[in-house]
Scaffold this motif. Structure first.
Motif, PDB file in Angstrom:
ATOM      1  N   ALA A 130      32.080  -3.808  26.603  1.00 51.94           N
ATOM      2  CA  ALA A 130      31.090  -4.622  27.306  1.00 51.94           C
ATOM      3  C   ALA A 130      31.077  -6.028  26.731  1.00 51.94           C
ATOM      4  O   ALA A 130      31.290  -6.234  25.533  1.00 51.94           O
ATOM      5  N   ALA A 176      32.523  -3.755  31.267  1.00 49.91           N
ATOM      6  CA  ALA A 176      31.274  -4.188  31.893  1.00 49.91           C
ATOM      7  C   ALA A 176      30.929  -5.597  31.430  1.00 49.91           C
ATOM      8  O   ALA A 176      31.020  -5.913  30.240  1.00 49.91           O
ATOM      9  N   LEU A 178      27.654  -7.951  31.413  1.00 51.57           N
ATOM     10  CA  LEU A 178      26.226  -7.654  31.530  1.00 51.57           C
ATOM     11  C   LEU A 178      25.363  -8.905  31.411  1.00 51.57           C
ATOM     12  O   LEU A 178      25.537  -9.707  30.485  1.00 51.57           O
ATOM     13  N   HIS A 179      24.441  -9.042  32.343  1.00 48.43           N
ATOM     14  CA  HIS A 179      23.434 -10.114  32.319  1.00 48.43           C
ATOM     15  C   HIS A 179      22.134  -9.534  31.778  1.00 48.43           C
ATOM     16  O   HIS A 179      21.582  -8.596  32.365  1.00 48.43           O
ATOM     17  N   LEU A 203      19.601  -2.738  29.255  1.00 50.55           N
ATOM     18  CA  LEU A 203      21.030  -2.813  28.970  1.00 50.55           C
ATOM     19  C   LEU A 203      21.566  -1.491  28.438  1.00 50.55           C
ATOM     20  O   LEU A 203      22.657  -1.038  28.827  1.00 50.55           O
ATOM     21  N   VAL A 206      21.947   0.925  31.283  1.00 50.16           N
ATOM     22  CA  VAL A 206      23.124   0.599  32.091  1.00 50.16           C
ATOM     23  C   VAL A 206      24.395   1.051  31.383  1.00 50.16           C
ATOM     24  O   VAL A 206      25.291   1.653  31.992  1.00 50.16           O
ATOM     25  N   ILE A 207      24.477   0.768  30.096  1.00 52.84           N
ATOM     26  CA  ILE A 207      25.659   1.155  29.314  1.00 52.84           C
ATOM     27  C   ILE A 207      25.841   2.665  29.309  1.00 52.84           C
ATOM     28  O   ILE A 207      26.942   3.179  29.542  1.00 52.84           O
ATOM     29  N   ARG A 210      27.347   3.862  32.374  1.00 57.79           N
ATOM     30  CA  ARG A 210      28.738   3.469  32.622  1.00 57.79           C
ATOM     31  C   ARG A 210      29.739   4.229  31.751  1.00 57.79           C
ATOM     32  O   ARG A 210      30.941   4.169  32.011  1.00 57.79           O
ATOM     33  N   TYR A 218      30.026  -5.993  37.077  1.00 57.07           N
ATOM     34  CA  TYR A 218      29.232  -7.160  36.696  1.00 57.07           C
ATOM     35  C   TYR A 218      27.790  -6.835  37.094  1.00 57.07           C
ATOM     36  O   TYR A 218      27.456  -6.827  38.275  1.00 57.07           O
ATOM     37  N   ASP A 220      23.335  -6.617  36.045  1.00 54.37           N
ATOM     38  CA  ASP A 220      22.227  -7.106  35.234  1.00 54.37           C
ATOM     39  C   ASP A 220      21.560  -5.939  34.508  1.00 54.37           C
ATOM     40  O   ASP A 220      21.984  -4.787  34.618  1.00 54.37           O
ATOM     41  N   TYR A 221      20.527  -6.256  33.732  1.00 56.45           N
ATOM     42  CA  TYR A 221      19.912  -5.244  32.871  1.00 56.45           C
ATOM     43  C   TYR A 221      19.194  -4.149  33.653  1.00 56.45           C
ATOM     44  O   TYR A 221      18.825  -3.124  33.076  1.00 56.45           O
TER      45      TYR A 221
END
Length: 228
Positions: A130, A176, A178-179, A203, A206-207, A210, A218, A220-221
């Motif tokens: 990431a 990834a 990440l925003h 975050l 999301v991680i 994934r 791409y 966001d949180y």
């Protein structure tokens, strides 16, 4: 790794979002290796049997190579390059000295990719690399201007990360970008929308969602997909 404990390498974790991510993953039962450029009181305060702190400057190829050697026996489910700078971000590009703009580009775009290229052999099977990107790196969503050299560096990171993923697509790991949201950190300022805790929890979610997936995303949180 011990048993089924997940293992993360967080690069650029001395403060702000990096430090918050370390704390969050430790709370979620991960083992974490965290890097600092110089001694971090925040990391020192997180004393834990599952935390290892290493010192390395992402812009120093020799230091990164030495770190790679020190971590030779580690395998990580997640390698997250958080490190980045926003020097003179509020100045238009033509007012930023060339050497400053070049350093922002190197730290935010080139160094993360060089780090990932070297450390991809430290990933566990079907791991995730990431990069801390930003919505400001989206060309399609740039409707307000501003933050010009920072925007350009993150757009460059996004482009380089796509090429990196294509180059290694048959190796079985995911990528990834990440925003983190507009976060109340030293970079984001006190008027930002969310606090560090909200951002890093999102975050981490999301991680974890994934892990085991290939390709590049791409996001966001909150997990929303961003336009390139």
């Amino acid at each position: 790794m011990t048993g089924t404990r997940r293992n993360a390498l967080i690069v650029g974790a001395s403060r702000g979002l990096g430090l918050g991510l370390v704390e969050t993953f430790l709370q979620r039962g991960w083992a974490v290796t965290a890097t600092q450029r110089s001694p971090s009181g925040g990391l020192a305060a997180l004393a834990s049997d599952t935390l290892t702190v290493e010192t390395a400057d992402i812009d120093d190829d020799g230091a990164v190579a030495a770190l790679h050697d020190r971590l030779a026996h580690q395998r990580y489910d997640l390698i997250f390059v958080v490190a980045g700078v926003a020097t003179q971000a509020h100045d238009p590009a033509h007012d930023v000295p060339r050497e400053v703009a070049a350093q922002v580009y190197l730290t935010n775009a080139i160094s993360p990719i060089r780090f990932a290229e070297l450390f991809r052999d430290r990933l566990a099977g079907h791991g995730l690399i990431a990069f801390m990107s930003s919505v400001l790196g989206s060309v399609a969503l740039n409707e307000s201007g501003g933050w010009e050299t920072y925007r350009a560096s993150k757009a460059a990171l996004n482009t380089l990360a796509i090429s990196f993923e294509i180059r290694h697509r048959d190796e079985g790991f995911g990528v990834a970008l990440l925003h983190p949201g507009w976060v109340r950190t030293e970079m984001g300022g006190e008027e930002a929308d969310i606090d560090v805790g909200t951002s890093v929890a999102g975050l981490a979610d999301v991680i974890e969602g994934r892990l085991g997936k290939t390709g590049i995303a791409y996001l966001d949180y909150t997990g929303a997909t961003l336009a390139w």
